[in-house]
Design a protein around this motif. Structure first.
Motif, PDB file in Angstrom:
ATOM      1  N   GLN A 197      25.017   5.542  -9.436  1.00 10.41           N
ATOM      2  CA  GLN A 197      25.768   4.308  -9.674  1.00 10.41           C
ATOM      3  C   GLN A 197      24.928   3.088  -9.302  1.00 10.41           C
ATOM      4  N   PHE A 198      24.230   3.171  -8.193  1.00 10.01           N
ATOM      5  CA  PHE A 198      23.363   2.057  -7.804  1.00 10.01           C
ATOM      6  C   PHE A 198      22.204   1.914  -8.792  1.00 10.01           C
ATOM      7  N   GLN A 199      21.706   3.058  -9.289  1.00  9.08           N
ATOM      8  CA  GLN A 199      20.617   3.011 -10.264  1.00  9.08           C
ATOM      9  C   GLN A 199      21.084   2.363 -11.567  1.00  9.08           C
ATOM     10  N   THR A 200      22.316   2.619 -11.952  1.00  7.58           N
ATOM     11  CA  THR A 200      22.865   2.019 -13.171  1.00  7.58           C
ATOM     12  C   THR A 200      22.875   0.495 -13.054  1.00  7.58           C
TER      13      THR A 200
ATOM     14  N   GLN B 254      20.743  -7.621  -6.414  1.00  7.60           N
ATOM     15  CA  GLN B 254      19.538  -6.937  -5.954  1.00  7.60           C
ATOM     16  C   GLN B 254      19.656  -6.565  -4.481  1.00  7.60           C
ATOM     17  N   GLU B 255      20.243  -7.476  -3.701  1.00  8.70           N
ATOM     18  CA  GLU B 255      20.433  -7.202  -2.276  1.00  8.70           C
ATOM     19  C   GLU B 255      21.413  -6.049  -2.078  1.00  8.70           C
ATOM     20  N   TYR B 256      22.506  -6.031  -2.849  1.00  6.05           N
ATOM     21  CA  TYR B 256      23.495  -4.949  -2.735  1.00  6.05           C
ATOM     22  C   TYR B 256      22.890  -3.607  -3.147  1.00  6.05           C
ATOM     23  N   ILE B 257      22.083  -3.617  -4.205  1.00  9.14           N
ATOM     24  CA  ILE B 257      21.469  -2.377  -4.693  1.00  9.14           C
ATOM     25  C   ILE B 257      20.513  -1.806  -3.648  1.00  9.14           C
ATOM     26  N   GLU B 258      19.667  -2.646  -3.111  1.00 10.24           N
ATOM     27  CA  GLU B 258      18.723  -2.181  -2.094  1.00 10.24           C
ATOM     28  C   GLU B 258      19.457  -1.643  -0.877  1.00 10.24           C
TER      29      GLU B 258
ATOM     30  N   GLU C 102      19.435   2.369   0.436  1.00 11.01           N
ATOM     31  CA  GLU C 102      19.071   2.637   1.831  1.00 11.01           C
ATOM     32  C   GLU C 102      20.196   3.388   2.555  1.00 11.01           C
ATOM     33  N   THR C 103      21.429   2.966   2.324  1.00 15.70           N
ATOM     34  CA  THR C 103      22.554   3.605   3.009  1.00 15.70           C
ATOM     35  C   THR C 103      22.781   5.022   2.514  1.00 15.70           C
TER      36      THR C 103
END
Length: 240
Positions: A226-229, A194-198, A202-203
């Motif tokens: 990819q992040f949404q997946t 979850q931290e990596y996705i957020e 943001e990035t």
């Protein structure tokens, strides 16, 4: 072996040629303090500005034995009785390990024009004697006569920041791939993902602030997907 007992010169301040202004007006007869940090303590000395606001400090060396560990040195410049009598305004500060001696720092302090009403900001040195060296930060309210040679420009900072953001995106995707493989067995994987996705969302969102390459910009929707997946994977796992 006797070389370890021989004292060497450590530069705790380069020669400094500067000028002080307040809202563009040179400040005459203002007391300027130089603080130098060495051997876990500060040493102070003062000078006064001339009629045009100029001040000067000679190079300062101390004798010390060679060491294998980092020996911290520091330099500060303060204007006395500003913004009111009894106050001291810090307008320049830098630190280093071992000593300050370098052609770059000699150039930096060979003409510094400091505006007391200016914002206190972080700048970075690019070392002319070693262009591949890591930029070192310092804080000031000053402009520098030789800034074009030794101070990292905003354009250079933007390029470095943009490279960092692209690198961060791919590092986060790699971390997500690793965490997803152990999602069923690692109790911390969910929080990590979850931290990596957020961080990834943001990035990706911040890239257009600096990127001008249309081809690179065109890759952002796919990266966001990819992040949404991975977000969908987390949501599905939570529902189960």
């Amino acid at each position: 072996m006797f070389g370890w007992f021989k004292r060497i010169d450590v530069q705790v301040s380069p020669e400094i040629k500067g000028a002080i202004a307040l809202e563009g007006k040179p400040q005459a007869d203002m007391v300027i303090k130089r603080g130098t940090f060495f051997d876990d303590s500060w040493s102070w000395e003062s000078t006064s500005t001339d009629a045009d606001g100029h001040f000067y400090f000679a190079e300062k060396l101390v004798k010390a034995r060679p060491v294998l560990y980092e020996r911290q040195v520091g330099l500060q410049l303060l204007a006395v009785d500003y913004p009111k009598k009894g106050d001291e305004d810090l307008f320049f500060r830098m630190g280093e390990s071992h000593d300050f001696k370098s052609p770059t720092r000699d150039l930096l302090t060979d003409g510094m024009y400091c505006e007391l009403s200016a914002e206190y900001t972080m700048s970075y040195l690019k070392f002319i004697e070693n262009p591949s060296a890591v930029w070192r930060g310092f804080e000031s309210k000053c402009r520098f006569l030789h800034a074009d040679k030794v101070v990292v420009s905003q354009a250079e900072l933007d390029v470095a920041e943009l490279e960092r953001r692209w690198r961060t995106i791919h590092q986060l995707l790699s971390a997500l791939e690793r965490s997803a493989k152990v999602l069923d067995t690692d109790q911390y994987a969910r929080d990590d993902m979850q931290e990596y996705i957020e961080g990834g969302f943001e990035t990706v969102q911040s890239i257009p602030e600096l990127e001008t390459d249309s081809q690179k910009l065109s890759t952002l929707p796919a990266l966001k997907q990819q992040f949404q997946t991975y977000q969908d994977l987390l949501n599905k796992d939570e529902q189960q």
